[in-house]
Design a protein around this motif. Structure first.
Motif, short mmCIF file in Angstrom:
data_model
loop_
_atom_site.label_atom_id
_atom_site.label_comp_id
_atom_site.label_asym_id
_atom_site.label_seq_id
_atom_site.Cartn_x
_atom_site.Cartn_y
_atom_site.Cartn_z
N ARG A 4 -19.36 3.11 -31.24
CA ARG A 4 -18.46 4.26 -31.29
C ARG A 4 -19.09 5.43 -30.54
NH1 ARG A 4 -14.75 7.27 -34.94
NH2 ARG A 4 -14.39 7.98 -32.83
N LEU A 5 -20.43 5.56 -30.76
CA LEU A 5 -21.16 6.62 -30.08
C LEU A 5 -21.06 6.42 -28.57
CD1 LEU A 5 -23.06 9.04 -30.36
CD2 LEU A 5 -24.95 7.46 -30.45
N LEU A 8 -17.70 7.30 -27.27
CA LEU A 8 -17.46 8.74 -27.24
C LEU A 8 -18.17 9.38 -26.06
CD1 LEU A 8 -15.89 10.54 -29.19
CD2 LEU A 8 -18.05 11.20 -30.19
N TRP A 13 -12.10 10.65 -20.47
CA TRP A 13 -11.62 12.02 -20.36
C TRP A 13 -12.77 13.02 -20.20
CZ3 TRP A 13 -13.23 15.45 -24.10
CH2 TRP A 13 -13.71 14.89 -25.30
N LEU A 289 -10.57 22.72 -8.11
CA LEU A 289 -9.66 23.33 -9.10
C LEU A 289 -8.22 23.21 -8.65
CD1 LEU A 289 -11.59 26.58 -10.03
CD2 LEU A 289 -11.31 24.54 -11.41
N SER A 290 -8.02 23.18 -7.33
CA SER A 290 -6.64 23.08 -6.86
C SER A 290 -6.17 21.64 -6.79
CB SER A 290 -6.52 23.74 -5.49
OG SER A 290 -7.44 23.16 -4.60
N LEU A 291 -7.08 20.70 -7.07
CA LEU A 291 -6.68 19.30 -7.01
C LEU A 291 -6.45 18.70 -8.39
CD1 LEU A 291 -9.23 17.96 -4.38
CD2 LEU A 291 -6.85 18.55 -4.00
N TYR A 292 -7.39 19.00 -9.31
CA TYR A 292 -7.32 18.38 -10.64
C TYR A 292 -7.50 19.43 -11.71
CZ TYR A 292 -9.06 14.71 -7.50
OH TYR A 292 -9.27 13.86 -6.46
N PRO A 293 -6.96 19.17 -12.92
CA PRO A 293 -7.31 20.04 -14.04
C PRO A 293 -8.78 19.81 -14.42
CG PRO A 293 -5.95 18.21 -14.78
CD PRO A 293 -6.01 18.11 -13.31
N THR A 294 -9.39 20.81 -15.06
CA THR A 294 -10.83 20.71 -15.31
C THR A 294 -11.13 19.75 -16.46
OG1 THR A 294 -10.70 22.59 -16.79
CG2 THR A 294 -11.35 23.03 -14.52
N TYR A 299 -17.69 20.84 -15.44
CA TYR A 299 -18.61 21.90 -15.88
C TYR A 299 -20.05 21.42 -15.85
CZ TYR A 299 -14.32 24.03 -17.59
OH TYR A 299 -13.07 24.56 -17.68
N GLU B 61 -0.41 23.78 -9.36
CA GLU B 61 -1.87 23.69 -9.28
C GLU B 61 -2.44 24.45 -8.11
OE1 GLU B 61 -2.57 19.53 -9.54
OE2 GLU B 61 -2.88 19.60 -11.70
N SER B 62 -1.71 24.48 -6.99
CA SER B 62 -2.27 25.20 -5.84
C SER B 62 -2.03 26.69 -5.94
CB SER B 62 -1.71 24.65 -4.53
OG SER B 62 -0.31 24.60 -4.61
N GLN B 64 -2.03 28.36 -8.87
CA GLN B 64 -2.69 28.91 -10.06
C GLN B 64 -3.96 29.64 -9.64
OE1 GLN B 64 -4.51 26.05 -12.65
NE2 GLN B 64 -3.69 27.02 -14.48
N HIS B 66 -7.77 30.90 -9.53
CA HIS B 66 -8.93 30.05 -9.79
C HIS B 66 -9.48 30.22 -11.19
CE1 HIS B 66 -9.13 28.20 -5.99
NE2 HIS B 66 -9.29 29.32 -5.31
N ALA B 69 -7.61 28.08 -13.61
CA ALA B 69 -7.95 26.66 -13.49
C ALA B 69 -9.34 26.39 -14.01
CB ALA B 69 -7.84 26.23 -12.03
N LEU B 70 -10.24 27.34 -13.77
CA LEU B 70 -11.62 27.16 -14.18
C LEU B 70 -11.75 27.10 -15.69
CD1 LEU B 70 -14.36 26.99 -12.77
CD2 LEU B 70 -14.67 29.39 -13.20
N GLY B 72 -9.58 25.84 -17.63
CA GLY B 72 -8.90 24.66 -18.16
C GLY B 72 -7.47 24.86 -18.61
N TRP B 73 -6.77 25.84 -18.03
CA TRP B 73 -5.35 26.02 -18.40
C TRP B 73 -4.52 25.05 -17.56
CZ3 TRP B 73 -3.57 28.81 -22.38
CH2 TRP B 73 -4.42 29.78 -22.92
N THR B 74 -3.92 24.07 -18.22
CA THR B 74 -3.08 23.12 -17.49
C THR B 74 -1.63 23.60 -17.50
OG1 THR B 74 -2.63 21.85 -19.47
CG2 THR B 74 -4.54 21.20 -18.16
N PHE B 227 -17.97 11.46 -35.97
CA PHE B 227 -17.65 10.03 -35.93
C PHE B 227 -16.71 9.58 -37.02
CE2 PHE B 227 -20.28 9.55 -32.50
CZ PHE B 227 -21.54 10.04 -32.72
#
Lengths: 373, 331
Positions: A4-5, A8, A13, A289-294, A299, B61-62, B64, B66, B69-70, B72-74, B227
């Motif tokens: 499980r550890l 996780l 994600w 940032l403009s391609l994917y959500p964080t 980080y 997304e483009s 938004q 920075h 986005a940084l 984490g606001w989707t 856990f």
């Protein structure tokens, strides 16, 4: 529980942006992708480096040192004194004022003589110039070869010319053989440095060096796992670009070739400061940032890069201080990070002589014993 | 009426109040009246379908900023935010009380900050802690017996305030856990600090054992919540209990020493203030001007307490150093 550890910690994600996962990195259609077990190769590589380094230092660095004229300054040794020696070894190399006074009573020497004894004893333990030269020449050789090999391999890649392309087709960028070797060799080198940290010359910025090595090893290993390899190779290239210049400047410094050292150092400072760190951080920290959500991995990697950037800025500060020091007018050149050899006066009294209250005249004497490394 | 579950982080509360809260908290979960509301759910579904798919998503997304986005606001989060205000507006128009959403009150978002007042208050607390840590380091010599322990305590506190700031900026699964766990760590370390001061200076073995025990407790606590199940009720109870131990230990010790230590009142006052101020958490009200809620008021009020606590620590460390020099046995 452990599984499980495991689930996780290595969850999709955490390490991948939304919609991607470890399954995207499975080998298929004859394309190879980086795998966790590839990292085991690092250990034999690190071992090889340690062995090669020993051979190099003995067969190439030593003759080179003699050729360039690396000579150690004559050091005045502390006269043997069992009481002070035992305090030095068991208690502290820098005794407090109270301890000095009690030692002075015990040995019958003046406080000043006790202080001088400790100063000389500390100087005895400092590494010789030859050892420092050997270490610097090894690093110089590695960084030189690594930089030019990396350059040769990267110069024909599209993402070398347009940084944004490091993310093209992410995460399914297939692994190239050159990337595999570049990564393994660099990682092996840094791991070998960590192994030899105990025997290497300890400098004033020891803590910063350790932080740097740990951050680098973490970055290289993790970026391998999640296929940030294109970005990783660019970062390593940028890093190596200035390192070989710095190590060669140090070599000439130990050899006493002042003008050459100053010249190379200035070139190094220029390269160090203008290398495109900000462009890299833009490519890894801002553009995605403009391609994917964080996600956590974003980080984590950028955090480590920021740590390296902060160290970079710290060292830039030290370098600028040094450059200012040896602008025309100030003659002294020393490695800002090396622990200073403590100045000696010419008084030769040791603890067997009776105390006399002579005045220390240091001017002409200090001129001869300039702090030098 | 939904049970207003106060989102307490570092909590030290008197026993009776704790019992009441425990009873209340057993029924409350992370989903509240607001997000169970059909109007809200339909609004979110529609918004996501129209704005967060295909070409519209890429456009979002483009365009938004920075910093958004940084943090984490989707696109989905933005939909939830807009629909929350739509729902609140409807509730108020019909004369109902303001509902909570996902266990929290509705807050106005300033730039990227989800709970701006709490985030600012946490930041100020962190700065106060940092300032006083630097002051401690410059005033107290390294040889003082408690120097390193107090240094470590400052770092643990700073870390907790950092995560509190991050959590109030952006509430996610990870940031919430970090905030809760780091807050527990501070209370546990405070107990350790008290143990070292009261017992460990003469018997270092005792404080080492207590330290090991506290580490074990912390690991078990975190493991259970990670856990097995993240149980808010249990978390609250655990924090309250260790907070009580912390408070009683410090208070008993400083009361016993009120005649020998001239600065004892600082310690007593800090303990009383921290626990009294924590009662503010109970006044759960919808945020004033949609910004200031009870939690933020509590965090803001604890800022001066740092100065008093570190003043006590400095006095104490210097006193210990002096008594050590004179060879007097330390109490």
């Amino acid at each position: 529980m452990l599984s499980r550890l495991n689930e996780l910690i290595w969850a999709d994600w955490i390490w991948f942006p939304d919609g991607y996962g470890w399954d995207d990195l499975k080998d298929h259609d004859g394309k190879v992708f980086p795998k966790t077990r590839d990292l085991w190769a690092v250990l034999p590589v690190a071992l090889c480096f340690i062995i090669i380094r020993q051979i190099f230092e003995q067969t190439i660095a030593l003759p080179l040192a003699t050729l360039l004229g690396v000579r150690d300054k004559h050091r005045v040794c502390a006269s043997p004194n069992p009481v002070l020696e035992s305090h030095f070894c068991s208690k502290s190399k820098h005794p407090t004022q109270g301890s000095i006074e009690s030692l002075s009573k015990q040995t019958g020497c003046s406080v000043r003589q006790v202080q001088r004894w400790f100063r000389r004893r500390r100087n005895e333990d400092r590494p010789s110039k030859l050892k420092k030269f050997q270490e610097a020449s090894w690093r110089f050789t590695f960084y030189l070869l690594a930089f030019f090999a990396g350059l040769a391999v990267l110069v024909n890649k599209p993402w070398f010319h347009d940084v944004k392309l490091v993310w093209e087709n992410f995460p399914k960028m297939p692994l190239l053989t050159s990337q595999y070797w570049y990564y393994m060799i660099e990682l092996g080198f840094y791991v070998s440095l960590i192994f030899s940290v105990a025997s290497d010359v300890k400098r004033k910025d020891f803590k910063e060096q350790i932080v740097h090595h740990v951050a680098t090893i973490l970055l290289i290993s993790f970026s391998w796992l999640v296929n940030y390899i294109r970005a990783g190779t660019l970062i390593m290239l940028v890093h190596d670009a200035s390192d070989y210049l710095m190590e060669s400047a140090k070599m000439f410094n130990y050899a006493g070739w002042k003008k050459t050292c100053n010249f190379i150092f200035t070139v190094f400072a220029a390269v160090f400061i203008i290398t495109p760190w900000m462009m890299i951080i833009y490519a890894t920290g801002v553009y995605p940032l403009s391609l994917y959500p964080t996600f956590f991995g974003f980080y984590f990697f950028n955090g480590l890069l920021v740590v390296l950037l902060i160290l970079h800025i710290f060292w830039t500060g030290l370098i600028l201080r040094m450059v200012i020091k040896f602008l025309p007018g100030n003659g002294i050149v020393e490695d800002e990070r090396s622990d200073k050899e403590e100045t000696e006066s010419d008084d030769e009294d040791d603890c067997s002589k009776p105390k006399n209250g002579h005045v220390q005249n240091g001017h002409s004497v200090l001129h001869n014993h300039k702090k030098r490394d | 009426m939904a049970s207003a579950f106060p989102r307490c982080t570092s909590v030290r509360l008197p026993m009776s109040v704790a019992v009441i809260l425990l009873l209340m908290s057993v029924t409350a979960v992370q989903s509240s009246q607001g997000d169970k509301e059909p109007v809200y759910r339909d609004c979110v579904k529609l918004c996501v379908r129209t704005n967060c798919t295909g070409a519209r998503l890429l456009g979002f997304e483009s365009s938004q900023p920075h910093y958004m986005a940084l943090t984490g606001w989707t696109c989905r989060d933005d939909c939830r935010y807009q629909c929350m205000w739509t729902t609140v507006g409807l509730y108020q128009a019909e004369g109902y009380r303001v509902p909570q959403f996902h266990g929290k009150w509705p807050f106005v978002r300033i730039l990227c900050f989800e709970e701006p007042a709490s985030a600012l208050a946490s930041l100020l607390n962190g700065l106060a802690c940092l300032l006083m840590m630097l002051r401690y380091r410059s005033t107290v010599p390294r040889q003082s017996p408690m120097y390193h322990t107090i240094n470590a305590f400052s770092l643990v506190s700073l870390n907790a305030w950092l995560w509190s700031t991050v959590f109030h900026t952006r509430d996610t699964f990870l940031t919430e856990k970090m905030d809760y766990f780091c807050a527990t760590a501070v209370i546990l370390y405070s107990i350790y600090l008290c143990c070292v001061r009261t017992l460990g200076l003469r018997r270092p073995g005792v404080s080492s054992m207590v330290g090991a025990l506290l580490i074990l407790a912390f690991t078990s606590h975190v493991s259970y919540l990670t856990f097995i199940r993240f149980d808010y009720g249990y978390n609250m109870a655990a924090n309250v209990s260790i907070g009580m131990v912390n408070m009683l230990w410090w208070f008993c010790w400083c009361w016993q020493n009120r005649r020998t230590l001239p600065y004892w009142w600082k310690c007593g006052l800090v303990v009383l203030l921290l626990h009294g101020l924590a009662l503010l958490e109970l006044l759960d009200f919808p945020p004033l001007l949609w910004i200031l809620d009870a939690h933020a008021v509590w965090h803001l009020s604890t800022i001066p307490v740092h100065f008093l606590f570190y003043s006590f620590l400095i006095d104490d460390s210097l006193y210990l150093l002096n008594t050590e020099k004179l060879g007097v046995k330390v109490e």
